[in-house]
Design a protein around this motif. Structure first.
Motif, PDB file in Angstrom:
ATOM      1  N   PHE A  43       0.935  -1.219  -0.428  1.00  0.00           N
ATOM      2  CA  PHE A  43      -0.107  -0.010  -0.033  1.00  0.00           C
ATOM      3  C   PHE A  43       0.448   1.284   0.228  1.00  0.00           C
ATOM      4  CE2 PHE A  43      -2.605  -2.922   2.173  1.00  0.00           C
ATOM      5  CZ  PHE A  43      -3.705  -3.370   0.776  1.00  0.00           C
ATOM      6  N   ARG A  44       1.333   1.636  -1.415  1.00  0.00           N
ATOM      7  CA  ARG A  44       2.310   2.754  -0.932  1.00  0.00           C
ATOM      8  C   ARG A  44       1.746   3.902  -2.080  1.00  0.00           C
ATOM      9  NH1 ARG A  44       8.109  -0.010  -2.660  1.00  0.00           N
ATOM     10  NH2 ARG A  44       8.363  -1.321  -1.275  1.00  0.00           N
ATOM     11  N   ALA A  45       2.342   4.977  -2.303  1.00  0.00           N
ATOM     12  CA  ALA A  45       1.751   6.109  -2.493  1.00  0.00           C
ATOM     13  C   ALA A  45       1.103   5.616  -3.749  1.00  0.00           C
ATOM     14  CB  ALA A  45       2.361   7.521  -2.197  1.00  0.00           C
ATOM     15  N   PHE A  46       1.141   4.814  -4.638  1.00  0.00           N
ATOM     16  CA  PHE A  46       0.299   4.687  -5.783  1.00  0.00           C
ATOM     17  C   PHE A  46      -0.374   4.522  -5.772  1.00  0.00           C
ATOM     18  CE2 PHE A  46       4.118   1.804  -5.920  1.00  0.00           C
ATOM     19  CZ  PHE A  46       3.138   0.248  -5.495  1.00  0.00           C
ATOM     20  N   PHE A  47      -1.248   3.786  -5.564  1.00  0.00           N
ATOM     21  CA  PHE A  47      -2.764   3.825  -5.397  1.00  0.00           C
ATOM     22  C   PHE A  47      -3.013   4.688  -5.288  1.00  0.00           C
ATOM     23  CE2 PHE A  47      -0.450  -0.094  -3.297  1.00  0.00           C
ATOM     24  CZ  PHE A  47      -0.663  -0.954  -3.818  1.00  0.00           C
ATOM     25  N   PRO A  48      -4.102   3.802  -6.024  1.00  0.00           N
ATOM     26  CA  PRO A  48      -5.598   5.352  -5.990  1.00  0.00           C
ATOM     27  C   PRO A  48      -5.495   6.705  -5.271  1.00  0.00           C
ATOM     28  CG  PRO A  48      -6.839   3.224  -6.452  1.00  0.00           C
ATOM     29  CD  PRO A  48      -5.486   3.510  -5.936  1.00  0.00           C
ATOM     30  N   VAL A  49      -5.495   7.550  -6.515  1.00  0.00           N
ATOM     31  CA  VAL A  49      -5.608   8.674  -5.359  1.00  0.00           C
ATOM     32  C   VAL A  49      -6.105   9.731  -5.499  1.00  0.00           C
ATOM     33  CG1 VAL A  49      -2.977   9.403  -5.668  1.00  0.00           C
ATOM     34  CG2 VAL A  49      -4.588   9.989  -7.635  1.00  0.00           C
ATOM     35  N   PRO A  58      -9.301   5.673 -10.529  1.00  0.00           N
ATOM     36  CA  PRO A  58      -8.329   4.518 -10.342  1.00  0.00           C
ATOM     37  C   PRO A  58      -7.421   4.948 -11.047  1.00  0.00           C
ATOM     38  CG  PRO A  58     -11.186   4.969 -10.996  1.00  0.00           C
ATOM     39  CD  PRO A  58     -10.640   6.247 -11.217  1.00  0.00           C
ATOM     40  N   LEU A  59      -6.848   3.761 -11.295  1.00  0.00           N
ATOM     41  CA  LEU A  59      -5.507   3.629 -11.892  1.00  0.00           C
ATOM     42  C   LEU A  59      -5.422   2.824 -13.171  1.00  0.00           C
ATOM     43  CD1 LEU A  59      -3.286   1.198  -8.676  1.00  0.00           C
ATOM     44  CD2 LEU A  59      -3.362   3.842  -9.556  1.00  0.00           C
ATOM     45  N   VAL A  60      -6.655   2.482 -13.652  1.00  0.00           N
ATOM     46  CA  VAL A  60      -7.432   2.109 -14.215  1.00  0.00           C
ATOM     47  C   VAL A  60      -8.525   2.064 -15.164  1.00  0.00           C
ATOM     48  CG1 VAL A  60      -5.521  -0.223 -14.840  1.00  0.00           C
ATOM     49  CG2 VAL A  60      -7.425  -0.702 -13.384  1.00  0.00           C
ATOM     50  N   SER A  61      -9.411   2.576 -16.660  1.00  0.00           N
ATOM     51  CA  SER A  61     -10.255   2.557 -16.276  1.00  0.00           C
ATOM     52  C   SER A  61     -11.546   1.016 -15.901  1.00  0.00           C
ATOM     53  CB  SER A  61     -10.514   1.928 -18.110  1.00  0.00           C
ATOM     54  OG  SER A  61     -10.045   3.349 -18.790  1.00  0.00           O
TER      55      SER A  61
END
Length: 386
Positions: A43-49, A58-61
């Motif tokens: 669970f690092r900072a590159f998860f959904p913001v 979301p990270l993907v569509s």
């Protein structure tokens, strides 16, 4: 694979019934050290913001899910005479506080993946009245497999399933639906920027070989690999570019199989079949990489992951992998399971399916694990690939 680069995932496609398809998350090269099996680094900072207005990006569509009971979020509930059902208590007793058709006490790993990607939990394609496919949908059906013989065997013994070929046909209907609403260009963009999870093959091993041996292990594996390859190529031809596949786990060690052995030990012959299959799955992955350079296929190493859960459970707290948290018969319609307080101490919920805790750990490993867990890279990196 084209290396992830800093660039927007896309512009706004269209808004429908509250489904905003704008993806403003920026790609960035991710590093994921192989730190073993401990999940504390997750669970690092590159998860959904969230943007300045608090809207989740979301990270993907979208996320589209194909598979068996490890990923079924309720499909079999809507079938006539299904082979397997989980629409009764105590299934769903923790997170949902009611049965949802999931073969688990709570969430499946596809649920955790959806949440970690910033997407809603996937609803079954067969759910009456549901057609909001902009963030994905679930086709998985408990008991399904890649081989037609798996469906045939179950139809003659237990009941109906939706096999992988039929799930692909359902996805074609979803694609046509999206094209009618969004147009060809925007649908193509959405599908390209989505992730596809394919979680199946254990039912093929059980119902098309172990309980119905009409061929050699080598021939069985060869036929299964052909069907899996056809599935991946079909997804590619339908627009998929980011796919998660799963290796077979140590199915000789699941409680229902252990129960067939003297003293409840793992069945080595069954695990040997899984290992031989996984070798050929790796070879298939390598071939597809050469044939389809823009097709990003990652394979999760379920065998070694579950071996760790089962035999080195103390690494994850008290974790009993030898038996399930209760008892159930082969058709999952008579259960006596342990209390909620005990669930976190077990790998398996019933005699075939993991607990929510297990699925949560599995999803974390898929998202940020190193090469020991998923190769050639993890789901977080897959999400940000062009």
């Amino acid at each position: 694979m084209k290396a992830p680069k800093r660039a927007t995932l896309g512009s706004k496609l269209e808004s429908h019934a509250g489904a905003d398809l704008e993806d403003s998350f920026h790609c960035q090269l991710l590093t994921s050290p192989d730190v073993g099996w401990n999940c504390e680094y997750q669970f690092r900072a590159f998860f959904p913001v969230c943007d300045a207005n608090g809207v989740l990006r979301p990270l993907v569509s979208a996320l589209f899910c194909f598979g068996d009971s490890t990923a079924d979020t309720g499909t079999n509930t809507y079938l006539t005479s299904p082979a397997f059902l989980a629409n009764f208590s105590p299934y769903g007793e923790t997170f949902f506080n009611k049965p949802t058709g999931r073969f688990c006490d709570g969430r499946l790993f596809v649920d955790f993946l959806a949440q970690q990607l910033g997407l809603p939990l996937l609803r079954p394609f067969l759910e009456p009245g549901f057609n909001n496919y902009y963030r994905g949908v679930n086709f998985a059906s408990a008991g399904s497999g890649f081989l037609p013989s798996t469906k045939t065997f179950l139809a003659g013994t237990l009941g109906t399933v939706v096999n992988i070929q039929e799930q692909l046909q359902q996805f074609m209907q979803v694609k046509a639906n999206l094209e009618s609403r969004m147009g060809l260009k925007d649908t193509s963009f959405l599908l390209k920027r989505s992730i596809y999870l394919v979680s199946s093959a254990s039912n093929d091993a059980i119902y098309s070989f172990l309980l119905n041996q009409t061929t050699t292990p080598e021939d069985f594996i060869s036929r299964l690999i052909v069907e899996i390859g056809n599935t991946y190529v079909a997804l590619y031809n339908l627009g998929a570019r980011k796919v998660i596949g799963t290796a077979l786990g140590p199915i000789g060690c699941i409680p229902s199989i252990r129960g067939l052995s003297a003293g409840g030990s793992c069945l080595a012959t069954v695990n040997d079949l899984a290992l031989a299959f996984n070798v050929q799955l790796d070879a298939l992955q390598a071939r597809l990489k050469e044939q389809l350079p823009d097709f990003n296929l990652i394979i999760a190493n379920n065998y070694d992951i579950f071996n760790e859960f089962i035999f080195n459970g103390t690494s994850f707290g008290p974790f009993n992998g030898a038996i399930q948290c209760g008892t159930t018969n082969s058709n999952f319609n008579s259960t006596t399971l342990c209390s909620k307080a005990q669930l976190s101490k077990y790998v398996f919920f019933d005699n075939n399916h993991p607990t929510e805790k297990t699925y949560g750990l599995l999803a974390q490993m898929f998202m940020t694990g190193g090469a020991k867990v998923v190769k050639p890279f993890n789901v977080s990196t897959l999400a940000l690939c062009d």
